[in-house]
Scaffold this active site. Structure first.
Site, short mmCIF file in Angstrom:
data_model
loop_
_atom_site.label_atom_id
_atom_site.label_comp_id
_atom_site.label_asym_id
_atom_site.label_seq_id
_atom_site.Cartn_x
_atom_site.Cartn_y
_atom_site.Cartn_z
N CYS A 2 0.87 -1.18 0.00
CA CYS A 2 0.00 0.00 0.00
C CYS A 2 0.90 1.22 0.00
CB CYS A 2 -0.91 0.01 1.22
SG CYS A 2 -2.00 1.46 1.29
N GLU A 114 -3.29 0.95 -6.93
CA GLU A 114 -2.20 0.04 -7.24
C GLU A 114 -1.97 0.07 -8.74
OE1 GLU A 114 0.74 -1.13 -6.52
OE2 GLU A 114 -0.18 -1.90 -4.70
#
Length: 271
Positions: A2, A114
């Site tokens: 993350c 992402e």
């Protein structure tokens, strides 16, 4: 992993969702659609109030800096590298194990970004042999639109170069726990793109479902094996992902337009 996420909910909304008892209005900041490491972020934690006579933990919404600095660090410079802790090893790594046993938090988000890359490169990255290039960004979020509650750790660090009464003498920092990305199908997948989170990246933030919030935040739970049971990934099929503009790749860009769903990957990017 993350490395970027979005957080647009107001503190009063987060207080209601997480049954927060204490938060400071002066600590409020604007919605952030491109949260990056070293920024101040909201975190939910259970901890006695400072200088309170009652030692009972109180659920608080606090501003923490993203990038954990262990209490024993000589300088805070390594914090930017410690934005994520792996669920598989968080209980044994010197930088995280003390926080894991007693200083756990929830870092609320709308979802996380992402960048997709090819399978061969993902396999190499999973083995630690190659750092992937950034390509088409995707936004990953709960399919039902609920809050994305990321499991986190927090830590206190004392800047000994400053006097006790200096407002920056204490740093409170945090890290997001990550786990292996789901290989099961997404609840909602793009027509032309990844069909599982593992198709995007081998890691994902550990999302805590509401039935685990109280147990995760409870500072009285200190048994390592007991706590490790809370690191199980959430049930499959709760997430969706869709492509967003490559503008999010620049941390200077910020705004709700970053969350706009594209019909497909941008020209010049690859799935």
């Amino acid at each position: 992993m993350c490395g970027r996420y979005a957080s647009s909910r107001r503190p009063e909304d987060l207080a209601g969702i997480f049954e927060v008892e204490k938060w400071e209005p002066e600590e409020q900041f604007e919605p952030d659609y491109n949260v990056a490491p070293t920024k101040d972020v909201y975190a939910v934690l259970d901890r006695p109030l400072k200088d309170a006579e009652d030692p009972k933990p109180v659920r608080q919404l606090r501003r923490l800096k993203w990038g954990l600095v262990p209490s024993w660090s000589k300088t805070p410079e390594g914090g930017a590298r410690m934005i994520n802790a792996r669920a598989e090893t968080v209980h044994e790594k010197p930088s995280y194990r003390r926080a894991f046993s007693s200083r756990r938090c929830i870092i609320p988000a709308d979802g996380y970004y992402e960048w997709v890359t090819g399978k061969a490169e993902r396999d190499l990255e999973a083995e630690g042999k190659k750092k992937r290039p950034r390509k088409q960004p995707y936004f990953v979020l709960p399919a039902d639109g609920s809050v994305f509650a990321m499991a986190g750790l927090y830590e206190f660090w004392r800047d000994k170069t400053l006097p006790d009464d200096h407002p920056q003498s204490w740093w409170v920092t945090c890290s997001v726990i990550t786990t292996e990305a789901e290989k099961s199908p997404l609840a909602v997948a793009p027509a032309d793109g990844p069909h599982a989170l593992a198709d995007i990246h081998p890691r994902m933030p550990l999302m805590l479902t509401p039935d685990r919030w109280d147990s995760w935040l409870d500072p009285s739970r200190k048994d390592v094996e007991d706590l490790r049971s809370l690191l199980e990934p959430p049930p499959p099929g709760l997430m969706r992902a869709y492509p967003v503009s490559t503008a999010v790749s620049n941390v200077r860009n910020n705004g709700p337009e970053l969350l706009k769903e594209l019909e497909g990957p941008e020209e010049g990017t690859l799935f």
